[in-house]
Design an enzyme around this catalytic site. Structure first.
Site, mmCIF file in Angstrom:
data_model
loop_
_atom_site.group_PDB
_atom_site.id
_atom_site.type_symbol
_atom_site.label_atom_id
_atom_site.label_comp_id
_atom_site.label_asym_id
_atom_site.label_seq_id
_atom_site.Cartn_x
_atom_site.Cartn_y
_atom_site.Cartn_z
ATOM 1 N N HIS A 72 14.132 -4.427 44.073
ATOM 2 C CA HIS A 72 13.419 -3.189 43.760
ATOM 3 C C HIS A 72 14.166 -1.966 44.278
ATOM 4 O O HIS A 72 14.329 -1.791 45.478
ATOM 5 C CB HIS A 72 12.029 -3.254 44.412
ATOM 6 C CG HIS A 72 11.133 -2.110 44.104
ATOM 7 N ND1 HIS A 72 10.537 -1.352 45.086
ATOM 8 C CD2 HIS A 72 10.702 -1.609 42.919
ATOM 9 C CE1 HIS A 72 9.777 -0.434 44.534
ATOM 10 N NE2 HIS A 72 9.853 -0.565 43.220
ATOM 11 N N HIS A 108 13.543 7.659 42.196
ATOM 12 C CA HIS A 108 12.175 7.238 41.888
ATOM 13 C C HIS A 108 11.206 8.404 41.768
ATOM 14 O O HIS A 108 10.521 8.571 40.766
ATOM 15 C CB HIS A 108 11.661 6.259 42.936
ATOM 16 C CG HIS A 108 10.226 5.854 42.716
ATOM 17 N ND1 HIS A 108 9.171 6.535 43.282
ATOM 18 C CD2 HIS A 108 9.685 4.857 41.963
ATOM 19 C CE1 HIS A 108 8.037 5.974 42.895
ATOM 20 N NE2 HIS A 108 8.315 4.964 42.096
#
Length: 236
Positions: A9, A51
């Site tokens: 991730h 992100h």
């Protein structure tokens, strides 16, 4: 024999600065099966990997990603003197390592007009294998747009809460996979088992606790997205 994919991730973000080339290289080094990363556009429409819609949390600056030019955003420190990578920089690494790529389009707050086109063109430029690629987003309209542009690209629907009748919803949106928060799968075990029996691809996020990793492996999900691919690798 079926094996759940170990997907790092934002790279190996449990130990290295997230969404940086260092975190991606470290994920490759420990032989994670795949890498999940996030893409947005700068003010001058360069796709970069970060992100949050704001740079505040992960860099030494502040403000919206979309308000920085590419030249400006490359000056920022993304942790340990790492820089925010461009999508092209990542795709060079992905092409050389032949790793599975889960590319999340971060367009659920700002639409980033043209993002889908830009991403698909770069994927073609770097000859990223469609067998080792999935695009995902919380913006399900964007995933439908991707399918309209290229029906052979796999798409994943990201969601956090429990969907009503996810199997029918998946078919309605023509998506290839579900990308739920892991808690929604464990809250609805019977439904999760039914989806798996129907051969629905499930890649779940963000699973960092070994207890939950084991439970999801036992269920038979296709992919586990984790900040700690080293922990998951030991289990697998």
């Amino acid at each position: 024999m079926f094996m759940t994919l170990n997907i790092a991730h934002r790279g190996f973000s449990g130990k290295y600065p997230e969404n940086t080339l260092l975190a991606f290289r470290k994920a490759v080094e420990i032989k994670a099966d795949g890498i999940e990363l996030d893409v947005q556009l700068t003010k001058d429409n360069v796709p970069v990997i970060i992100h949050d819609e704001m740079v505040d949390r992960t860099t030494n600056s502040f403000g919206l990603v979309k308000n920085f030019t590419y030249k400006e955003i490359k000056r920022l420190n993304a942790g340990g003197n790492e820089r925010i990578p461009s999508l092209e920089e990542f795709l060079e690494l992905a092409h050389d390592s032949n790793i599975f790529v889960n590319l999340e389009l971060k367009n659920s707050i700002f639409p980033y007009e043209g993002l889908e086109d830009i991403v698909l063109n770069l994927l073609e430029k770097y000859s990223i294998s469609k067998e080792k690629l999935i695009l995902s987003s919380f913006n399900h309209n964007s995933m439908m747009k991707i399918k309209e542009m290229d029906s052979s690209i796999k798409t994943g629907l990201l969601y956090e809460s429990c969907l009503y009748n996810p199997y029918n919803y998946l078919k309605t949106t023509t998506a290839s996979a579900l990308h739920p928060c892991f808690a929604s799968l464990l809250q609805n075990i019977d439904e999760t088992k039914d989806l798996i029996e129907k051969n629905v691809e499930i890649n779940t996020y963000t699973v960092n606790d070994v207890v939950y990793m084991k439970a999801l492996i036992d269920l038979g999900v296709n992919g586990i997205i984790t900040n700690y691919p080293d922990r998951l690798k030991e289990l697998l």
